[in-house]
Design an enzyme around this catalytic site. Sequence first.
Site, short mmCIF file in Angstrom:
data_model
loop_
_atom_site.label_atom_id
_atom_site.label_comp_id
_atom_site.label_asym_id
_atom_site.label_seq_id
_atom_site.Cartn_x
_atom_site.Cartn_y
_atom_site.Cartn_z
N CYS A 79 1.89 0.63 -8.77
CA CYS A 79 3.08 1.04 -8.03
C CYS A 79 4.27 1.15 -8.98
CB CYS A 79 3.38 0.03 -6.94
SG CYS A 79 3.42 -1.65 -7.56
N GLU A 83 4.58 10.60 -5.53
CA GLU A 83 3.72 9.63 -6.23
C GLU A 83 2.34 10.24 -6.45
OE1 GLU A 83 2.30 6.09 -4.11
OE2 GLU A 83 2.96 4.91 -5.83
N GLY A 109 2.37 2.33 5.33
CA GLY A 109 3.45 1.39 5.64
C GLY A 109 4.31 1.88 6.80
N GLY A 122 0.85 -1.19 0.00
CA GLY A 122 0.00 0.00 0.00
C GLY A 122 0.88 1.23 0.00
N SER A 123 0.35 2.32 0.52
CA SER A 123 1.08 3.58 0.42
C SER A 123 2.22 3.64 1.45
CB SER A 123 0.11 4.74 0.67
OG SER A 123 -0.40 4.66 1.97
N GLU A 140 5.64 -3.34 0.90
CA GLU A 140 5.80 -2.94 -0.50
C GLU A 140 4.99 -1.67 -0.67
OE1 GLU A 140 7.77 -3.97 -2.65
OE2 GLU A 140 8.36 -5.91 -1.84
P1 NAD Z 1 -3.42 2.30 1.20
O1 NAD Z 1 -2.12 2.43 1.95
O2 NAD Z 1 -4.42 3.36 1.35
O3 NAD Z 1 -4.15 0.94 1.63
C1 NAD Z 1 -3.54 -0.31 1.53
C2 NAD Z 1 -4.20 -1.26 2.52
O4 NAD Z 1 -3.88 -0.83 3.85
C3 NAD Z 1 -5.73 -1.28 2.44
O5 NAD Z 1 -6.21 -2.59 2.64
C4 NAD Z 1 -6.12 -0.37 3.58
O6 NAD Z 1 -7.43 -0.62 4.06
C5 NAD Z 1 -5.07 -0.72 4.61
N1 NAD Z 1 -4.86 0.30 5.65
C6 NAD Z 1 -5.05 1.63 5.56
N2 NAD Z 1 -4.75 2.23 6.73
C7 NAD Z 1 -4.35 1.25 7.57
C8 NAD Z 1 -3.91 1.24 8.93
N3 NAD Z 1 -3.81 2.35 9.66
N4 NAD Z 1 -3.57 0.05 9.48
C9 NAD Z 1 -3.62 -1.09 8.77
N5 NAD Z 1 -4.06 -1.14 7.48
C10 NAD Z 1 -4.41 0.02 6.90
O7 NAD Z 1 -3.03 2.06 -0.34
P2 NAD Z 1 -4.00 1.98 -1.62
O8 NAD Z 1 -4.53 3.35 -1.91
O9 NAD Z 1 -4.98 0.85 -1.50
O10 NAD Z 1 -2.94 1.58 -2.75
C11 NAD Z 1 -2.14 2.51 -3.39
C12 NAD Z 1 -0.74 2.50 -2.83
O11 NAD Z 1 -0.22 1.19 -2.83
C13 NAD Z 1 0.22 3.32 -3.68
O12 NAD Z 1 1.06 4.07 -2.84
C14 NAD Z 1 1.01 2.27 -4.43
O13 NAD Z 1 2.28 2.66 -4.86
C15 NAD Z 1 1.08 1.17 -3.43
N6 NAD Z 1 1.35 -0.10 -4.07
C16 NAD Z 1 2.60 -0.63 -3.94
C17 NAD Z 1 2.92 -1.83 -4.57
C18 NAD Z 1 4.29 -2.43 -4.42
O14 NAD Z 1 4.43 -3.64 -4.64
N7 NAD Z 1 5.31 -1.67 -4.08
C19 NAD Z 1 1.95 -2.50 -5.32
C20 NAD Z 1 0.67 -1.92 -5.43
C21 NAD Z 1 0.39 -0.72 -4.78
#
Ligand code: NAD
Length: 497
Positions: free
Chosen positions: A284, A385, A233, A228-229, A250
Amino acid sequence: MAKTFKNFIGGQWVAPMTGEYYENRNPATWSELIGRFPSSGPKDVEQAVRSAIRSFALWKKTPAPARGDVLRRVGDVLTARKEEIARAMTREMGKVLAETRGDIQEGIDTAYYAASEGRRLFGHTVPSELRSKWAMSFRRPIGVAGIITPFNFPMAIPTWKIFPALLCGNSVVFKPSADVPHTGTLLVEVLLEAGLPPEVIQLVHGRGRAVGNAIVNHPKVPLISFTGSTETGAKLGEICGRMHKRLSLEMGGKNAMIVMDDADLELALDGVLWGAFGTTGQRCTATSRLLLHRKIHDRFLRMLVDRVERLRLGDGLLPTTDVGPMINEAARENTQHYVDIGLGEGAEVLTGGRKGRGARLAQGWFYQPTVLGGVKAGMRVEQEEIFGPVLSVVRIGSLDEAIRVNNGVKFGLSSSLYTRDVRAAFRAMEEIDAGITYINAPTIGAEAHLPFGGVKETGNGHREGGWEVYHFFSETKVIYVDYSGTLQRAQIDNYGE
Ligand code: NAD
Protein backbone atom coordinates in the site's frame (compact mmCIF):
# COMPACT_ATOMS: atom_id res chain seq x y z
CA MET A 1 -0.69 -35.42 -0.75
CA ALA A 2 -1.28 -31.80 0.24
CA LYS A 3 -2.79 -31.14 3.63
CA THR A 4 -6.43 -30.13 4.11
CA PHE A 5 -6.62 -27.24 6.59
CA LYS A 6 -9.45 -26.27 8.93
CA ASN A 7 -11.08 -23.27 10.53
CA PHE A 8 -10.52 -22.56 14.21
CA ILE A 9 -13.96 -22.06 15.79
CA GLY A 10 -15.23 -22.68 19.31
CA GLY A 11 -11.75 -23.56 20.55
CA GLN A 12 -11.22 -26.35 18.00
CA TRP A 13 -9.90 -26.95 14.50
CA VAL A 14 -13.07 -27.75 12.54
CA ALA A 15 -14.10 -28.44 8.96
CA PRO A 16 -16.26 -25.77 7.29
CA MET A 17 -20.02 -26.34 7.46
CA THR A 18 -20.15 -25.76 3.70
CA GLY A 19 -17.96 -28.85 3.19
CA GLU A 20 -16.14 -26.88 0.50
CA TYR A 21 -12.45 -26.19 0.03
CA TYR A 22 -10.18 -24.32 -2.39
CA GLU A 23 -6.59 -24.86 -3.42
CA ASN A 24 -3.78 -22.54 -2.41
CA ARG A 25 -0.74 -22.70 -4.69
CA ASN A 26 2.78 -21.25 -4.64
CA PRO A 27 2.73 -18.15 -6.91
CA ALA A 28 6.35 -18.83 -7.96
CA THR A 29 5.61 -22.46 -8.92
CA TRP A 30 1.98 -23.18 -9.70
CA SER A 31 2.46 -26.92 -9.64
CA GLU A 32 3.23 -26.75 -5.93
CA LEU A 33 0.06 -27.11 -3.87
CA ILE A 34 0.36 -25.60 -0.40
CA GLY A 35 -2.91 -26.99 0.83
CA ARG A 36 -6.67 -27.13 0.58
CA PHE A 37 -8.36 -24.47 2.68
CA PRO A 38 -11.99 -24.04 3.76
CA SER A 39 -14.38 -22.09 1.56
CA SER A 40 -16.51 -21.20 4.55
CA GLY A 41 -19.90 -19.55 4.58
CA PRO A 42 -22.21 -17.50 6.84
CA LYS A 43 -23.02 -20.51 9.07
CA ASP A 44 -19.35 -20.86 9.98
CA VAL A 45 -19.27 -17.15 10.78
CA GLU A 46 -22.35 -17.57 12.97
CA GLN A 47 -20.63 -20.30 15.00
CA ALA A 48 -17.48 -18.20 15.28
CA VAL A 49 -19.36 -15.14 16.52
CA ARG A 50 -21.27 -17.18 19.12
CA SER A 51 -18.04 -18.60 20.45
CA ALA A 52 -16.38 -15.17 20.45
CA ILE A 53 -19.28 -13.72 22.45
CA ARG A 54 -18.83 -16.47 25.08
CA SER A 55 -15.12 -15.87 25.40
CA PHE A 56 -15.50 -12.09 25.51
CA ALA A 57 -17.37 -12.38 28.82
CA LEU A 58 -14.28 -13.96 30.42
CA TRP A 59 -11.46 -12.27 28.53
CA LYS A 60 -12.70 -8.75 29.27
CA LYS A 61 -12.42 -9.55 32.98
CA THR A 62 -8.82 -10.75 32.66
CA PRO A 63 -6.64 -7.90 33.97
CA ALA A 64 -4.99 -5.97 31.14
CA PRO A 65 -1.43 -6.72 32.43
CA ALA A 66 -2.28 -10.44 32.31
CA ARG A 67 -3.58 -10.04 28.74
CA GLY A 68 -0.30 -8.29 28.04
CA ASP A 69 1.64 -11.28 29.41
CA VAL A 70 -0.05 -13.50 26.83
CA LEU A 71 1.02 -11.10 24.09
CA ARG A 72 4.59 -11.06 25.39
CA ARG A 73 4.66 -14.84 25.03
CA VAL A 74 3.19 -14.44 21.54
CA GLY A 75 6.23 -12.28 20.73
CA ASP A 76 8.52 -14.98 22.13
CA VAL A 77 6.87 -17.77 20.11
CA LEU A 78 6.94 -15.67 16.94
CA THR A 79 10.65 -15.04 17.53
CA ALA A 80 11.32 -18.75 17.96
CA ARG A 81 9.33 -19.66 14.83
CA LYS A 82 10.38 -16.68 12.70
CA GLU A 83 12.42 -18.57 10.10
CA GLU A 84 9.92 -21.39 9.64
CA ILE A 85 6.99 -18.96 9.21
CA ALA A 86 9.00 -16.68 6.90
CA ARG A 87 9.68 -19.60 4.56
CA ALA A 88 6.02 -20.63 4.61
CA MET A 89 5.00 -17.05 3.85
CA THR A 90 7.38 -16.69 0.90
CA ARG A 91 6.11 -19.99 -0.46
CA GLU A 92 2.54 -18.80 -0.08
CA MET A 93 2.68 -15.23 -1.38
CA GLY A 94 6.00 -14.83 -3.17
CA LYS A 95 7.95 -11.95 -1.65
CA VAL A 96 11.62 -12.58 -0.93
CA LEU A 97 12.73 -14.12 2.37
CA ALA A 98 14.32 -10.93 3.71
CA GLU A 99 10.92 -9.28 3.39
CA THR A 100 8.88 -12.10 4.92
CA ARG A 101 11.33 -12.11 7.84
CA GLY A 102 10.69 -8.36 8.16
CA ASP A 103 6.94 -8.98 8.02
CA ILE A 104 7.21 -11.31 11.02
CA GLN A 105 9.56 -8.94 12.85
CA GLU A 106 6.83 -6.32 12.58
CA GLY A 107 4.51 -8.80 14.28
CA ILE A 108 7.08 -9.44 17.02
CA ASP A 109 7.53 -5.70 17.62
CA THR A 110 3.75 -5.26 17.70
CA ALA A 111 3.41 -8.08 20.25
CA TYR A 112 5.96 -6.56 22.63
CA TYR A 113 4.42 -3.12 22.24
CA ALA A 114 1.00 -4.61 23.06
CA ALA A 115 2.46 -6.43 26.07
CA SER A 116 3.74 -3.15 27.50
CA GLU A 117 0.44 -1.39 26.76
CA GLY A 118 -1.19 -3.81 29.18
CA ARG A 119 0.40 -1.78 31.97
CA ARG A 120 -0.70 1.56 30.48
CA LEU A 121 -4.07 1.75 28.68
CA PHE A 122 -4.19 5.21 30.17
CA GLY A 123 -7.34 7.02 31.09
CA HIS A 124 -7.37 10.56 32.44
CA THR A 125 -8.02 12.03 35.84
CA VAL A 126 -8.83 15.73 35.59
CA PRO A 127 -10.07 18.36 38.06
CA SER A 128 -13.81 18.74 38.33
CA GLU A 129 -15.35 22.22 38.12
CA LEU A 130 -17.31 21.42 41.29
CA ARG A 131 -16.08 20.87 44.83
CA SER A 132 -15.75 17.41 46.38
CA LYS A 133 -16.12 15.76 43.03
CA TRP A 134 -13.75 13.61 40.98
CA ALA A 135 -13.77 13.38 37.20
CA MET A 136 -11.91 10.66 35.32
CA SER A 137 -11.99 8.33 32.36
CA PHE A 138 -10.96 4.75 31.66
CA ARG A 139 -10.99 2.43 28.68
CA ARG A 140 -13.37 -0.48 28.27
CA PRO A 141 -13.32 -3.39 25.85
CA ILE A 142 -16.01 -3.28 23.18
CA GLY A 143 -16.89 -6.84 22.18
CA VAL A 144 -16.26 -9.07 19.18
CA ALA A 145 -13.80 -7.55 16.71
CA GLY A 146 -14.08 -8.59 13.06
CA ILE A 147 -10.62 -8.51 11.47
CA ILE A 148 -10.39 -8.61 7.65
CA THR A 149 -6.94 -8.43 6.09
CA PRO A 150 -5.22 -8.36 2.67
CA PHE A 151 -2.58 -10.64 1.16
CA ASN A 152 0.51 -8.45 1.02
CA PHE A 153 1.53 -8.43 4.70
CA PRO A 154 0.03 -11.72 5.82
CA MET A 155 1.54 -11.54 9.31
CA ALA A 156 2.20 -7.87 10.05
CA ILE A 157 -1.26 -6.50 9.17
CA PRO A 158 -3.24 -9.13 11.12
CA THR A 159 -0.98 -8.54 14.14
CA TRP A 160 -1.47 -4.75 13.90
CA LYS A 161 -5.15 -5.40 14.43
CA ILE A 162 -5.46 -8.61 16.45
CA PHE A 163 -2.86 -7.82 19.13
CA PRO A 164 -4.29 -4.43 20.18
CA ALA A 165 -7.83 -5.83 19.90
CA LEU A 166 -6.91 -8.62 22.33
CA LEU A 167 -4.92 -6.39 24.64
CA CYS A 168 -7.94 -4.11 25.00
CA GLY A 169 -10.02 -7.12 26.07
CA ASN A 170 -11.98 -7.85 22.90
CA SER A 171 -12.40 -11.28 21.35
CA VAL A 172 -11.61 -11.73 17.66
CA VAL A 173 -13.07 -13.25 14.51
CA PHE A 174 -10.24 -13.24 11.96
CA LYS A 175 -10.65 -13.64 8.20
CA PRO A 176 -7.32 -13.56 6.38
CA SER A 177 -7.11 -12.99 2.64
CA ALA A 178 -7.96 -16.15 0.71
CA ASP A 179 -4.54 -15.82 -0.95
CA VAL A 180 -2.65 -16.27 2.34
CA PRO A 181 -4.63 -18.70 4.51
CA HIS A 182 -1.56 -20.66 5.58
CA THR A 183 0.14 -17.69 7.24
CA GLY A 184 -3.17 -16.84 8.93
CA THR A 185 -3.32 -20.40 10.26
CA LEU A 186 0.24 -20.17 11.57
CA LEU A 187 -0.58 -16.93 13.39
CA VAL A 188 -3.50 -18.59 15.17
CA GLU A 189 -1.23 -21.52 16.08
CA VAL A 190 1.21 -19.03 17.62
CA LEU A 191 -1.53 -17.35 19.67
CA LEU A 192 -2.67 -20.71 21.04
CA GLU A 193 0.89 -21.87 21.73
CA ALA A 194 1.42 -18.68 23.73
CA GLY A 195 -1.53 -19.52 25.95
CA LEU A 196 -4.39 -17.39 24.61
CA PRO A 197 -7.66 -18.93 25.86
CA PRO A 198 -8.78 -20.77 22.71
CA GLU A 199 -12.22 -19.27 22.20
CA VAL A 200 -10.85 -15.72 22.29
CA ILE A 201 -9.64 -16.16 18.69
CA GLN A 202 -11.72 -17.55 15.82
CA LEU A 203 -10.29 -18.15 12.36
CA VAL A 204 -12.70 -18.40 9.43
CA HIS A 205 -11.15 -18.99 6.01
CA GLY A 206 -12.82 -18.15 2.74
CA ARG A 207 -13.78 -15.53 0.22
CA GLY A 208 -14.51 -11.94 1.06
CA ARG A 209 -17.97 -11.97 -0.45
CA ALA A 210 -19.02 -14.96 1.70
CA VAL A 211 -17.05 -14.81 4.97
CA GLY A 212 -15.99 -11.15 5.10
CA ASN A 213 -19.46 -9.98 4.17
CA ALA A 214 -21.08 -12.19 6.83
CA ILE A 215 -18.75 -10.83 9.53
CA VAL A 216 -19.41 -7.22 8.56
CA ASN A 217 -23.18 -7.75 8.45
CA HIS A 218 -23.34 -9.67 11.73
CA PRO A 219 -25.30 -7.61 14.28
CA LYS A 220 -23.20 -8.96 17.18
CA VAL A 221 -19.88 -7.77 15.76
CA PRO A 222 -19.69 -4.11 16.81
CA LEU A 223 -16.25 -3.28 15.46
CA ILE A 224 -14.59 -4.03 12.16
CA SER A 225 -10.98 -3.40 11.24
CA PHE A 226 -10.28 -3.73 7.53
CA THR A 227 -7.23 -3.33 5.34
CA GLY A 228 -7.62 -3.80 1.60
CA SER A 229 -8.69 -2.01 -1.53
CA THR A 230 -10.57 1.28 -1.55
CA GLU A 231 -13.42 -0.37 -3.50
CA THR A 232 -13.99 -3.06 -0.86
CA GLY A 233 -13.53 -0.54 1.96
CA ALA A 234 -16.26 1.66 0.49
CA LYS A 235 -18.72 -1.26 0.56
CA LEU A 236 -17.85 -1.97 4.18
CA GLY A 237 -18.30 1.70 5.00
CA GLU A 238 -21.88 1.66 3.74
CA ILE A 239 -22.80 -1.41 5.75
CA CYS A 240 -21.10 -0.27 8.94
CA GLY A 241 -22.58 3.21 8.63
CA ARG A 242 -26.05 1.73 8.34
CA MET A 243 -25.46 -0.60 11.30
CA HIS A 244 -23.70 2.03 13.45
CA LYS A 245 -20.53 0.00 13.75
CA ARG A 246 -17.08 1.25 14.58
CA LEU A 247 -14.96 0.77 11.46
CA SER A 248 -11.28 1.28 10.75
CA LEU A 249 -10.35 1.38 7.06
CA GLU A 250 -6.81 1.25 5.65
CA MET A 251 -6.98 1.26 1.87
CA GLY A 252 -5.16 2.09 -1.33
CA GLY A 253 -2.30 4.44 -2.11
CA LYS A 254 -0.57 6.17 -5.02
CA ASN A 255 2.58 7.22 -3.24
CA ALA A 256 5.14 9.52 -4.80
CA MET A 257 8.83 10.03 -4.23
CA ILE A 258 10.07 13.52 -5.10
CA VAL A 259 13.74 13.87 -6.05
CA MET A 260 14.97 17.48 -6.15
CA ASP A 261 17.99 18.72 -8.09
CA ASP A 262 20.10 19.02 -4.92
CA ALA A 263 19.40 15.43 -3.76
CA ASP A 264 21.99 12.72 -3.14
CA LEU A 265 21.13 10.79 -6.29
CA GLU A 266 22.78 7.50 -5.29
CA LEU A 267 20.79 7.53 -2.06
CA ALA A 268 17.59 8.33 -3.94
CA LEU A 269 18.33 5.53 -6.41
CA ASP A 270 18.63 2.91 -3.67
CA GLY A 271 15.44 4.31 -2.14
CA VAL A 272 13.32 4.18 -5.26
CA LEU A 273 14.41 0.64 -6.15
CA TRP A 274 13.41 -0.57 -2.70
CA GLY A 275 10.23 1.53 -2.59
CA ALA A 276 8.95 0.63 -6.06
CA PHE A 277 9.91 -3.02 -6.41
CA GLY A 278 9.96 -4.36 -2.83
CA THR A 279 7.10 -6.87 -2.38
CA THR A 280 6.91 -6.75 -6.20
CA GLY A 281 5.25 -3.34 -5.92
CA GLN A 282 2.34 -4.83 -3.99
CA ARG A 283 2.57 -2.58 -0.94
CA CYS A 284 0.00 0.00 0.00
CA THR A 285 3.01 2.28 0.60
CA ALA A 286 4.85 1.29 -2.60
CA THR A 287 6.59 4.08 -4.49
CA SER A 288 4.30 4.18 -7.48
CA ARG A 289 5.20 7.64 -8.81
CA LEU A 290 8.64 9.19 -9.14
CA LEU A 291 8.61 12.99 -9.50
CA LEU A 292 11.99 14.02 -10.87
CA HIS A 293 13.28 17.58 -10.99
CA ARG A 294 13.95 18.51 -14.63
CA LYS A 295 17.63 19.29 -13.95
CA ILE A 296 18.41 15.72 -12.89
CA HIS A 297 15.58 13.97 -14.78
CA ASP A 298 17.52 12.46 -17.69
CA ARG A 299 20.60 11.51 -15.68
CA PHE A 300 18.61 9.91 -12.88
CA LEU A 301 16.43 7.96 -15.31
CA ARG A 302 19.53 6.49 -17.00
CA MET A 303 20.89 5.45 -13.60
CA LEU A 304 17.50 4.01 -12.64
CA VAL A 305 16.89 1.99 -15.79
CA ASP A 306 20.39 0.52 -15.58
CA ARG A 307 19.76 -0.69 -12.02
CA VAL A 308 16.21 -1.93 -12.69
CA GLU A 309 17.47 -4.05 -15.57
CA ARG A 310 19.84 -5.77 -13.18
CA LEU A 311 17.11 -6.77 -10.70
CA ARG A 312 16.75 -10.54 -10.67
CA LEU A 313 13.23 -11.89 -10.93
CA GLY A 314 12.62 -15.31 -9.40
CA ASP A 315 11.47 -17.52 -6.56
CA GLY A 316 11.63 -15.54 -3.31
CA LEU A 317 13.13 -18.54 -1.50
CA LEU A 318 16.33 -18.30 -3.58
CA PRO A 319 19.08 -16.02 -2.24
CA THR A 320 19.75 -14.79 -5.79
CA THR A 321 16.25 -13.28 -6.15
CA ASP A 322 15.57 -9.54 -5.80
CA VAL A 323 11.92 -9.51 -6.92
CA GLY A 324 9.43 -12.35 -6.45
CA PRO A 325 6.22 -13.19 -8.33
CA MET A 326 2.91 -11.36 -8.08
CA ILE A 327 0.19 -12.86 -5.91
CA ASN A 328 -1.99 -14.35 -8.66
CA GLU A 329 -2.88 -14.26 -12.31
CA ALA A 330 -5.53 -11.55 -11.92
CA ALA A 331 -2.97 -9.23 -10.30
CA ARG A 332 -0.53 -9.83 -13.13
CA GLU A 333 -3.21 -9.27 -15.76
CA ASN A 334 -4.21 -6.04 -14.02
CA THR A 335 -0.60 -4.84 -14.12
CA GLN A 336 -0.33 -5.57 -17.83
CA HIS A 337 -3.65 -3.80 -18.35
CA TYR A 338 -2.28 -0.64 -16.69
CA VAL A 339 0.94 -0.72 -18.69
CA ASP A 340 -1.16 -0.90 -21.86
CA ILE A 341 -3.28 2.01 -20.63
CA GLY A 342 -0.09 3.99 -20.00
CA LEU A 343 1.14 3.31 -23.53
CA GLY A 344 -2.22 4.40 -24.89
CA GLU A 345 -1.95 7.64 -22.91
CA GLY A 346 1.44 8.43 -24.42
CA ALA A 347 3.80 7.07 -21.76
CA GLU A 348 6.85 5.08 -22.78
CA VAL A 349 8.09 1.76 -21.38
CA LEU A 350 11.74 2.45 -20.48
CA THR A 351 12.27 -1.07 -19.18
CA GLY A 352 10.05 -4.08 -18.42
CA GLY A 353 6.44 -3.81 -19.52
CA ARG A 354 5.78 -7.51 -19.91
CA LYS A 355 5.47 -10.82 -18.09
CA GLY A 356 8.59 -12.58 -16.85
CA ARG A 357 10.12 -14.67 -19.61
CA GLY A 358 12.23 -17.83 -19.79
CA ALA A 359 11.81 -21.40 -18.56
CA ARG A 360 12.74 -20.50 -14.96
CA LEU A 361 9.81 -18.08 -14.72
CA ALA A 362 7.28 -20.02 -16.78
CA GLN A 363 5.61 -21.62 -13.74
CA GLY A 364 4.90 -18.42 -11.78
CA TRP A 365 3.05 -15.09 -11.84
CA PHE A 366 6.14 -13.06 -12.68
CA TYR A 367 6.03 -9.54 -14.11
CA GLN A 368 9.14 -7.58 -15.08
CA PRO A 369 10.01 -4.54 -12.98
CA THR A 370 8.76 -1.70 -15.15
CA VAL A 371 9.56 1.98 -15.52
CA LEU A 372 7.14 4.20 -17.45
CA GLY A 373 8.68 7.47 -18.67
CA GLY A 374 6.97 10.53 -20.10
CA VAL A 375 4.06 10.26 -17.68
CA LYS A 376 2.05 13.45 -17.19
CA ALA A 377 0.05 14.44 -14.15
CA GLY A 378 -3.56 13.37 -14.65
CA MET A 379 -2.88 10.25 -16.71
CA ARG A 380 -4.50 7.13 -15.31
CA VAL A 381 -1.11 5.50 -14.62
CA GLU A 382 -0.31 8.57 -12.53
CA GLN A 383 -3.66 8.63 -10.70
CA GLU A 384 -4.74 5.03 -10.06
CA GLU A 385 -3.28 2.35 -7.82
CA ILE A 386 -1.66 -0.36 -9.96
CA PHE A 387 -0.43 -2.59 -7.11
CA GLY A 388 2.33 -4.14 -9.19
CA PRO A 389 6.00 -3.51 -10.08
CA VAL A 390 5.34 -0.40 -12.17
CA LEU A 391 6.86 3.02 -11.55
CA SER A 392 5.42 6.08 -13.32
CA VAL A 393 7.96 8.87 -13.80
CA VAL A 394 6.83 12.50 -14.01
CA ARG A 395 9.11 15.48 -14.77
CA ILE A 396 8.62 18.43 -12.42
CA GLY A 397 10.15 21.93 -12.48
CA SER A 398 9.93 23.05 -8.84
CA LEU A 399 9.04 22.00 -5.32
CA ASP A 400 5.71 23.81 -5.69
CA GLU A 401 4.86 21.75 -8.73
CA ALA A 402 6.04 18.54 -7.05
CA ILE A 403 3.80 19.11 -4.04
CA ARG A 404 0.87 19.99 -6.31
CA VAL A 405 1.33 16.80 -8.35
CA ASN A 406 1.88 14.74 -5.22
CA ASN A 407 -1.39 16.01 -3.77
CA GLY A 408 -3.35 15.71 -7.02
CA VAL A 409 -4.52 12.13 -6.45
CA LYS A 410 -7.44 10.74 -4.46
CA PHE A 411 -5.16 8.79 -2.10
CA GLY A 412 -2.91 10.04 0.71
CA LEU A 413 -0.96 7.28 2.41
CA SER A 414 2.81 7.73 2.12
CA SER A 415 5.20 10.19 0.47
CA SER A 416 8.89 10.96 0.24
CA LEU A 417 11.23 13.83 -0.57
CA TYR A 418 14.93 13.64 -1.35
CA THR A 419 16.71 16.96 -0.86
CA ARG A 420 19.58 18.55 1.04
CA ASP A 421 17.58 21.74 1.60
CA VAL A 422 16.12 21.83 5.10
CA ARG A 423 13.56 24.48 4.08
CA ALA A 424 12.24 22.24 1.29
CA ALA A 425 12.07 19.33 3.72
CA PHE A 426 9.98 21.24 6.24
CA ARG A 427 7.68 22.61 3.56
CA ALA A 428 7.07 19.08 2.31
CA MET A 429 6.40 17.83 5.84
CA GLU A 430 3.74 20.49 6.26
CA GLU A 431 2.19 20.67 2.80
CA ILE A 432 2.11 17.11 1.49
CA ASP A 433 -1.34 15.58 2.01
CA ALA A 434 -0.47 12.14 3.32
CA GLY A 435 -0.46 10.17 6.56
CA ILE A 436 3.32 9.69 6.33
CA THR A 437 6.17 11.73 4.81
CA TYR A 438 9.72 10.39 4.66
CA ILE A 439 12.66 12.73 4.18
CA ASN A 440 15.61 11.15 2.37
CA ALA A 441 14.06 7.69 2.65
CA PRO A 442 11.63 5.82 0.40
CA THR A 443 7.86 5.68 0.89
CA ILE A 444 8.08 2.37 2.77
CA GLY A 445 9.51 1.57 6.18
CA ALA A 446 6.88 2.21 8.86
CA GLU A 447 7.83 1.27 12.41
CA ALA A 448 5.43 -0.60 14.69
CA HIS A 449 5.39 1.95 17.51
CA LEU A 450 4.23 4.90 15.40
CA PRO A 451 0.71 5.50 14.09
CA PHE A 452 0.16 4.30 10.54
CA GLY A 453 -2.54 5.31 8.10
CA GLY A 454 -3.56 7.70 5.38
CA VAL A 455 -5.78 10.62 4.49
CA LYS A 456 -8.37 11.18 1.74
CA GLU A 457 -9.58 7.91 0.17
CA THR A 458 -6.81 5.90 1.82
CA GLY A 459 -8.49 5.84 5.21
CA ASN A 460 -11.34 7.02 7.39
CA GLY A 461 -9.42 8.86 10.05
CA HIS A 462 -8.28 5.98 12.24
CA ARG A 463 -4.69 4.85 12.65
CA GLU A 464 -3.05 1.50 13.19
CA GLY A 465 0.19 1.05 15.07
CA GLY A 466 1.63 2.93 18.01
CA TRP A 467 -0.66 4.30 20.69
CA GLU A 468 -3.53 5.43 18.47
CA VAL A 469 -4.84 1.98 17.54
CA TYR A 470 -5.69 1.37 21.21
CA HIS A 471 -8.26 4.12 20.98
CA PHE A 472 -9.97 2.30 18.13
CA PHE A 473 -10.19 -1.01 20.00
CA SER A 474 -11.47 0.42 23.29
CA GLU A 475 -14.30 2.66 24.37
CA THR A 476 -13.71 5.63 26.65
CA LYS A 477 -15.94 5.69 29.68
CA VAL A 478 -16.16 8.74 31.93
CA ILE A 479 -16.78 8.55 35.68
CA TYR A 480 -17.91 11.34 38.01
CA VAL A 481 -17.80 10.73 41.75
CA ASP A 482 -19.54 13.37 43.82
CA TYR A 483 -18.82 13.07 47.54
CA SER A 484 -20.15 16.53 48.50
CA GLY A 485 -23.40 15.09 49.84
CA THR A 486 -25.44 17.74 48.01
CA LEU A 487 -26.84 18.08 44.52
CA GLN A 488 -24.28 20.06 42.53
CA ARG A 489 -25.46 21.15 39.09
CA ALA A 490 -22.72 21.38 36.49
CA GLN A 491 -22.69 24.67 34.54
CA ILE A 492 -25.33 26.09 36.89
CA ASP A 493 -23.87 26.02 40.39
CA ASN A 494 -20.75 28.15 40.15
CA TYR A 495 -17.76 26.08 41.25
CA GLY A 496 -19.87 24.46 43.95
CA GLU A 497 -20.37 27.73 45.87
P1 NAD B 1 -9.08 -6.72 -1.18
O1 NAD B 1 -9.88 -5.48 -0.89
O2 NAD B 1 -9.38 -7.47 -2.40
O3 NAD B 1 -9.24 -7.76 0.02
C1 NAD B 1 -8.95 -7.42 1.35
C2 NAD B 1 -9.73 -8.34 2.27
O4 NAD B 1 -11.13 -8.03 2.15
C3 NAD B 1 -9.60 -9.83 1.94
O5 NAD B 1 -9.55 -10.59 3.12
C4 NAD B 1 -10.87 -10.09 1.16
O6 NAD B 1 -11.26 -11.45 1.18
C5 NAD B 1 -11.86 -9.22 1.90
N1 NAD B 1 -13.07 -8.87 1.13
C6 NAD B 1 -13.20 -8.76 -0.21
N2 NAD B 1 -14.47 -8.42 -0.52
C7 NAD B 1 -15.14 -8.30 0.65
C8 NAD B 1 -16.49 -7.98 0.98
N3 NAD B 1 -17.40 -7.69 0.04
N4 NAD B 1 -16.84 -7.93 2.28
C9 NAD B 1 -15.93 -8.19 3.25
N5 NAD B 1 -14.64 -8.53 2.99
C10 NAD B 1 -14.26 -8.58 1.70
O7 NAD B 1 -7.54 -6.28 -1.11
P2 NAD B 1 -6.23 -7.15 -1.47
O8 NAD B 1 -6.16 -7.35 -2.94
O9 NAD B 1 -6.12 -8.35 -0.58
O10 NAD B 1 -5.09 -6.13 -1.02
C11 NAD B 1 -4.65 -5.10 -1.84
C12 NAD B 1 -5.23 -3.77 -1.43
O11 NAD B 1 -5.03 -3.55 -0.05
C13 NAD B 1 -4.58 -2.61 -2.13
O12 NAD B 1 -5.56 -1.68 -2.53
C14 NAD B 1 -3.68 -2.01 -1.07
O13 NAD B 1 -3.37 -0.66 -1.23
C15 NAD B 1 -4.48 -2.25 0.16
N6 NAD B 1 -3.64 -2.22 1.34
C16 NAD B 1 -3.71 -1.12 2.16
C17 NAD B 1 -2.90 -1.03 3.28
C18 NAD B 1 -2.98 0.17 4.19
O14 NAD B 1 -2.56 0.06 5.34
N7 NAD B 1 -3.49 1.31 3.74
C19 NAD B 1 -2.01 -2.06 3.58
C20 NAD B 1 -1.96 -3.18 2.72
C21 NAD B 1 -2.80 -3.24 1.61
